[in-house]
Design a protein around this motif. Sequence first.
Motif, mmCIF file in Angstrom:
data_model
loop_
_atom_site.group_PDB
_atom_site.id
_atom_site.type_symbol
_atom_site.label_atom_id
_atom_site.label_comp_id
_atom_site.label_asym_id
_atom_site.label_seq_id
_atom_site.Cartn_x
_atom_site.Cartn_y
_atom_site.Cartn_z
ATOM 1 N N SER A 16 87.749 11.594 -7.498
ATOM 2 C CA SER A 16 87.110 10.247 -6.800
ATOM 3 C C SER A 16 88.057 9.179 -6.589
ATOM 4 C CB SER A 16 85.996 9.953 -7.952
ATOM 5 O OG SER A 16 85.237 10.942 -8.205
ATOM 6 N N HIS A 65 90.656 23.900 -21.391
ATOM 7 C CA HIS A 65 91.443 22.651 -21.371
ATOM 8 C C HIS A 65 92.772 22.708 -21.057
ATOM 9 C CE1 HIS A 65 87.409 21.495 -22.919
ATOM 10 N NE2 HIS A 65 87.473 20.567 -22.241
ATOM 11 N N ASP A 75 94.098 15.407 -22.823
ATOM 12 C CA ASP A 75 92.791 16.059 -23.458
ATOM 13 C C ASP A 75 93.339 16.924 -24.528
ATOM 14 O OD1 ASP A 75 90.277 16.654 -23.569
ATOM 15 O OD2 ASP A 75 90.022 16.937 -21.231
ATOM 16 N N GLN A 130 90.368 19.625 -9.083
ATOM 17 C CA GLN A 130 89.126 19.119 -8.767
ATOM 18 C C GLN A 130 88.741 19.364 -7.156
ATOM 19 O OE1 GLN A 130 88.269 15.223 -10.464
ATOM 20 N NE2 GLN A 130 87.228 16.152 -12.323
ATOM 21 N N GLY A 154 85.021 21.206 -11.122
ATOM 22 C CA GLY A 154 86.242 21.646 -11.805
ATOM 23 C C GLY A 154 86.376 22.980 -11.359
ATOM 24 N N HIS A 162 90.793 11.930 -11.625
ATOM 25 C CA HIS A 162 89.617 12.540 -10.842
ATOM 26 C C HIS A 162 89.959 12.445 -9.498
ATOM 27 C CE1 HIS A 162 86.831 8.723 -11.505
ATOM 28 N NE2 HIS A 162 88.071 8.400 -11.033
ATOM 29 N N ARG A 204 87.007 25.953 -13.635
ATOM 30 C CA ARG A 204 85.725 26.203 -14.322
ATOM 31 C C ARG A 204 85.304 27.520 -13.371
ATOM 32 N NH1 ARG A 204 83.971 22.085 -17.826
ATOM 33 N NH2 ARG A 204 85.804 22.020 -19.043
ATOM 34 N N PHE A 247 94.489 19.913 -14.278
ATOM 35 C CA PHE A 247 93.614 20.924 -13.720
ATOM 36 C C PHE A 247 93.345 20.324 -12.044
ATOM 37 C CE2 PHE A 247 89.425 18.532 -14.138
ATOM 38 C CZ PHE A 247 89.881 17.446 -15.082
ATOM 39 N N ARG A 282 94.507 14.647 -17.325
ATOM 40 C CA ARG A 282 94.134 14.027 -18.438
ATOM 41 C C ARG A 282 94.472 14.438 -19.721
ATOM 42 N NH1 ARG A 282 87.673 14.774 -16.775
ATOM 43 N NH2 ARG A 282 87.681 13.895 -14.810
ATOM 44 N N GLU A 301 79.449 23.444 -18.498
ATOM 45 C CA GLU A 301 79.182 22.518 -17.387
ATOM 46 C C GLU A 301 80.281 22.594 -16.300
ATOM 47 O OE1 GLU A 301 80.339 18.541 -18.765
ATOM 48 O OE2 GLU A 301 81.254 17.887 -16.737
ATOM 49 N N LEU A 302 79.728 22.597 -15.109
ATOM 50 C CA LEU A 302 80.617 22.957 -13.731
ATOM 51 C C LEU A 302 80.823 21.833 -12.872
ATOM 52 C CD1 LEU A 302 78.879 26.228 -12.225
ATOM 53 C CD2 LEU A 302 80.863 25.857 -13.778
ATOM 54 N N LEU A 303 79.999 20.626 -12.935
ATOM 55 C CA LEU A 303 80.309 19.626 -11.871
ATOM 56 C C LEU A 303 79.340 18.218 -12.537
ATOM 57 C CD1 LEU A 303 77.516 19.653 -9.831
ATOM 58 C CD2 LEU A 303 78.383 21.707 -9.342
#
Length: 466
Positions: free
Chosen positions: A113, A148, A142, A154, A300, A111, A303, A152, A140, A272-274
Amino acid sequence: SQENTIIHDSGRSGAKILGAPFIFDETSNLSSSILGLVGRNLYEQPDHPISITRKLIESCFEEPTFKHFAMNNPVVTVTDNFDTLGFPKDHPGRSRTDTYYVNSTHLLRTHTSAHEHNAFSWLAQNTSSKGYTICADVYRRDSIDRSHFPVFHQMEGARVWPPQENRAAVIQRDCNDMPQTNLLVEDQATDFSTDANPLQPEHNPEEVHLVARHLKLSLEQVIQRIFQASQASLPSTARSDAPMQARWIEAYFPFTSPSFELEVDWNGEWLELLGCGVTKQSILEKAGLTNHIGWAWGVGIERFAMLLFGIPDIRLFWSTDPRFLKQFTRGKITKFEPFSKYPACYKDIAFWINATPSGSSLVGASSTSGVAAAAGGDATKASPTETQPAAFHENDIMEVVRDVAGSLVEDVKLVDEFVHPTSGRKSLCYRINYRSLERTLTNDEVNGLHDEVGKRMEGLFGVELR
Ligand code: FA5
Ligand code: MG
């Protein structure tokens, strides 16, 4: 990419990633297929939908209040990706079934982060900015389906307020400055008194409510901008005047509290967006932002881009087919015109997983699936340090399929599962959908890939094909 290779040299293996050398150890689980995607930097190709979406999000967070960063090198330390952010040692995100480890100290960031600490440290030195965004590719291990992909993109954002007299009034004023949106927003995450989503003990509750309000309003601006751009790209007869529906729900991240997720209604389902939240005080303090308060979010990009451009399959972002790339122009939101799909080819793989593995023919789950295969090593021999095989994990078959067939697979689904009544052994059946985005696959080619998947499942995980 030429810059990325797996090297196997007289018993020692390693990799060159963007030109930098790394030595593998028992934690490494990179594959050459994943390394082939490192360094494409789609967010820096101005006419690519990932880059167009990035710019649209950045435009909601204006300079100089916000500084915009992009981080090209995905190799970060385990410390930056997990430890500094307060991930517990047993957090599932750390497991080798979920994360691509270069070795025991480095990994492909999972991520954006991972760069929070450095970006906050930059903010502590550059007081003319109050926040930042970071754009990067993330990795990831996944499942495989239309939304998915193992790589990807972020975007991360953060905003802080320094300590000052009457800070609550300042944050309130910043909230008031935000334009109204016409989204239909339901907020199911306004109570920060629960143990699941608590206020931090250092914080003044009034300030936290205002910071959370500012965070949610800021992100609602983004959603509004995305929704307007998406509507404007439709012919006037196809536009909808119904407001976009969204909802805030409670979430958990080790580095924010309280934490939230934003979901939007996408064809009748919540997407889910964020994720976001009020930044943990320990993280701000460590970066030199003493007594500051602030928020952070991570979205993401795919997304958003799928919503904006109507792109139906996440693999398309990686396409080099001009029929895809020629459809997009910098600064413009246009609807994707699907080009003809090549035929799908479904193949099932059914196997027994050993209830009580003997250990002799197994390596730890996913231990070196990619490495051993890519480096031509003998994957069927247990290494001395790994006598205890880990349980078969669904991500292991995903990784084998990705490694063998790369983006020639559209999705992999579990279609059957049962336990033998007398032996107690478990059987699983997965259906693999082989389909290229760029050409028709031949029968021979698909059979060859599918046989190889079976062989690797036997060799790496000791399963018995049925
Ligand atoms: C995070 O990665 C946090 N770092 C976000 C964050 C940042 C929280 C700062 C708080 C403060 P999460 O794992 O939920 O959270 O991923 C964030 C977003 O990335 C998701 O909401 C989704 O939009 C997108 N995303 C996650 N996994 C995938 C995937 N496999 N493919 C495409 N997009 C994904
Ligand atoms: Mg999430």
